[in-house]
Design a protein around this motif. Structure first.
Motif, PDB file in Angstrom:
ATOM      1  N   ASN A   3     -10.615  50.551  32.918  1.00 42.90           N
ATOM      2  CA  ASN A   3      -9.681  51.648  32.679  1.00 42.90           C
ATOM      3  C   ASN A   3      -8.335  51.089  32.238  1.00 42.90           C
ATOM      4  O   ASN A   3      -7.892  50.072  32.754  1.00 42.90           O
ATOM      5  N   PRO A   4      -7.676  51.793  31.318  1.00 40.95           N
ATOM      6  CA  PRO A   4      -6.359  51.318  30.904  1.00 40.95           C
ATOM      7  C   PRO A   4      -5.353  51.464  32.042  1.00 40.95           C
ATOM      8  O   PRO A   4      -5.480  52.345  32.896  1.00 40.95           O
ATOM      9  N   LEU A   5      -4.383  50.608  32.043  1.00 46.99           N
ATOM     10  CA  LEU A   5      -3.265  50.688  32.974  1.00 46.99           C
ATOM     11  C   LEU A   5      -2.241  51.604  32.332  1.00 46.99           C
ATOM     12  O   LEU A   5      -1.740  51.312  31.254  1.00 46.99           O
ATOM     13  N   ARG A   6      -1.938  52.723  32.972  1.00 44.86           N
ATOM     14  CA  ARG A   6      -0.995  53.708  32.431  1.00 44.86           C
ATOM     15  C   ARG A   6       0.313  53.619  33.199  1.00 44.86           C
ATOM     16  O   ARG A   6       0.316  53.789  34.414  1.00 44.86           O
ATOM     17  N   ILE A   7       1.403  53.367  32.458  1.00 46.71           N
ATOM     18  CA  ILE A   7       2.718  53.243  33.072  1.00 46.71           C
ATOM     19  C   ILE A   7       3.759  53.909  32.179  1.00 46.71           C
ATOM     20  O   ILE A   7       3.483  54.235  31.026  1.00 46.71           O
ATOM     21  N   SER A   8       4.948  54.079  32.714  1.00 50.17           N
ATOM     22  CA  SER A   8       6.089  54.517  31.916  1.00 50.17           C
ATOM     23  C   SER A   8       6.905  53.286  31.559  1.00 50.17           C
ATOM     24  O   SER A   8       6.898  52.288  32.295  1.00 50.17           O
ATOM     25  N   ALA A   9       7.610  53.352  30.450  1.00 50.60           N
ATOM     26  CA  ALA A   9       8.458  52.238  30.029  1.00 50.60           C
ATOM     27  C   ALA A   9       9.407  51.871  31.165  1.00 50.60           C
ATOM     28  O   ALA A   9      10.014  52.739  31.777  1.00 50.60           O
ATOM     29  N   THR A  30       4.034  55.103  28.341  1.00 48.74           N
ATOM     30  CA  THR A  30       4.689  56.334  27.908  1.00 48.74           C
ATOM     31  C   THR A  30       6.170  56.032  27.756  1.00 48.74           C
ATOM     32  O   THR A  30       6.795  55.487  28.670  1.00 48.74           O
ATOM     33  N   THR A  31       6.715  56.364  26.606  1.00 49.91           N
ATOM     34  CA  THR A  31       8.114  56.088  26.321  1.00 49.91           C
ATOM     35  C   THR A  31       8.715  57.245  25.532  1.00 49.91           C
ATOM     36  O   THR A  31       7.995  58.154  25.114  1.00 49.91           O
ATOM     37  N   THR A  32      10.005  57.207  25.356  1.00 51.59           N
ATOM     38  CA  THR A  32      10.693  58.282  24.644  1.00 51.59           C
ATOM     39  C   THR A  32      11.533  57.690  23.516  1.00 51.59           C
ATOM     40  O   THR A  32      12.197  56.678  23.692  1.00 51.59           O
ATOM     41  N   ALA A  33      11.474  58.338  22.371  1.00 46.12           N
ATOM     42  CA  ALA A  33      12.313  57.964  21.229  1.00 46.12           C
ATOM     43  C   ALA A  33      12.632  59.238  20.462  1.00 46.12           C
ATOM     44  O   ALA A  33      11.765  60.109  20.302  1.00 46.12           O
ATOM     45  N   ALA A  34      13.850  59.358  20.010  1.00 41.61           N
ATOM     46  CA  ALA A  34      14.294  60.530  19.247  1.00 41.61           C
ATOM     47  C   ALA A  34      13.958  61.819  19.999  1.00 41.61           C
ATOM     48  O   ALA A  34      13.488  62.789  19.419  1.00 41.61           O
ATOM     49  N   GLN A  35      14.147  61.794  21.307  1.00 37.25           N
ATOM     50  CA  GLN A  35      13.938  62.937  22.193  1.00 37.25           C
ATOM     51  C   GLN A  35      12.496  63.415  22.234  1.00 37.25           C
ATOM     52  O   GLN A  35      12.226  64.553  22.614  1.00 37.25           O
ATOM     53  N   SER A  36      11.564  62.551  21.855  1.00 42.46           N
ATOM     54  CA  SER A  36      10.142  62.873  21.918  1.00 42.46           C
ATOM     55  C   SER A  36       9.424  61.829  22.749  1.00 42.46           C
ATOM     56  O   SER A  36       9.708  60.637  22.648  1.00 42.46           O
ATOM     57  N   GLU A  37       8.486  62.279  23.559  1.00 43.14           N
ATOM     58  CA  GLU A  37       7.684  61.363  24.369  1.00 43.14           C
ATOM     59  C   GLU A  37       6.428  60.988  23.592  1.00 43.14           C
ATOM     60  O   GLU A  37       5.821  61.832  22.931  1.00 43.14           O
ATOM     61  N   TYR A  38       6.060  59.717  23.668  1.00 42.49           N
ATOM     62  CA  TYR A  38       4.830  59.269  23.015  1.00 42.49           C
ATOM     63  C   TYR A  38       4.248  58.091  23.780  1.00 42.49           C
ATOM     64  O   TYR A  38       4.872  57.546  24.676  1.00 42.49           O
ATOM     65  N   GLU A  39       3.014  57.722  23.425  1.00 47.41           N
ATOM     66  CA  GLU A  39       2.329  56.608  24.077  1.00 47.41           C
ATOM     67  C   GLU A  39       2.158  55.450  23.114  1.00 47.41           C
ATOM     68  O   GLU A  39       1.894  55.644  21.929  1.00 47.41           O
ATOM     69  N   VAL A  40       2.297  54.255  23.669  1.00 45.85           N
ATOM     70  CA  VAL A  40       2.071  53.002  22.958  1.00 45.85           C
ATOM     71  C   VAL A  40       0.984  52.263  23.720  1.00 45.85           C
ATOM     72  O   VAL A  40       1.010  52.229  24.949  1.00 45.85           O
ATOM     73  N   THR A  41       0.033  51.697  23.019  1.00 41.90           N
ATOM     74  CA  THR A  41      -1.030  50.936  23.668  1.00 41.90           C
ATOM     75  C   THR A  41      -0.880  49.458  23.308  1.00 41.90           C
ATOM     76  O   THR A  41      -0.827  49.098  22.134  1.00 41.90           O
ATOM     77  N   LEU A  42      -0.798  48.624  24.341  1.00 39.51           N
ATOM     78  CA  LEU A  42      -0.719  47.178  24.169  1.00 39.51           C
ATOM     79  C   LEU A  42      -2.069  46.588  24.543  1.00 39.51           C
ATOM     80  O   LEU A  42      -2.673  46.985  25.542  1.00 39.51           O
ATOM     81  N   THR A  55       2.792  55.516  14.869  1.00 44.04           N
ATOM     82  CA  THR A  55       3.006  55.383  13.425  1.00 44.04           C
ATOM     83  C   THR A  55       2.572  54.049  12.836  1.00 44.04           C
ATOM     84  O   THR A  55       2.474  53.922  11.620  1.00 44.04           O
ATOM     85  N   ARG A  56       2.313  53.065  13.695  1.00 42.33           N
ATOM     86  CA  ARG A  56       2.027  51.733  13.152  1.00 42.33           C
ATOM     87  C   ARG A  56       1.273  50.865  14.161  1.00 42.33           C
ATOM     88  O   ARG A  56       1.480  50.985  15.358  1.00 42.33           O
ATOM     89  N   LEU A  57       0.437  49.990  13.655  1.00 41.30           N
ATOM     90  CA  LEU A  57      -0.234  48.988  14.477  1.00 41.30           C
ATOM     91  C   LEU A  57       0.452  47.649  14.212  1.00 41.30           C
ATOM     92  O   LEU A  57       0.381  47.114  13.112  1.00 41.30           O
ATOM     93  N   HIS A  58       1.149  47.152  15.224  1.00 49.37           N
ATOM     94  CA  HIS A  58       1.834  45.864  15.105  1.00 49.37           C
ATOM     95  C   HIS A  58       0.901  44.759  15.595  1.00 49.37           C
ATOM     96  O   HIS A  58       0.225  44.932  16.613  1.00 49.37           O
TER      97      HIS A  58
END
Length: 82
Positions: A3-9, A30-42, A55-58
């Motif tokens: 299972n993924p580890l789910r955390i807030s920034a 889970t993080t916030t940018a430009a007053q919007s919440e979104y998820e990033v997966t590492l 928006t992008r895969l780094h």
């Protein structure tokens, strides 16, 4: 797959995040940018580190690059947070 580890920034320090992804877990932040919440997966596939944003895969070729990304993007807790 585990299972993924789910955390807030800022919930975990960079070392803890790196340990989780190097152990094969995906870390969903889970993080916030430009007053919007979104998820990033590492994640790490054993040779390349990935930071998957809405928006992008780094791609990061080294642990150092991944640590820099986590720090610069504010995903990990800083010493000041402790």
């Amino acid at each position: 797959m585990s299972n993924p580890l789910r955390i807030s920034a800022g919930d975990l320090e960079t070392d803890a995040i790196m340990n989780a992804i190097e152990d094969g877990r995906r870390v969903v932040i889970t993080t916030t940018a430009a007053q919007s919440e979104y998820e990033v997966t590492l994640r790490y596939d054993g040779s390349v580190y990935y930071c998957d944003t809405p928006t992008r895969l780094h791609r990061h070729e080294t642990e150092r690059e991944m640590r820099t990304c986590i720090r610069n993007m504010g995903y990990g807790a800083t010493a000041e947070d402790a």
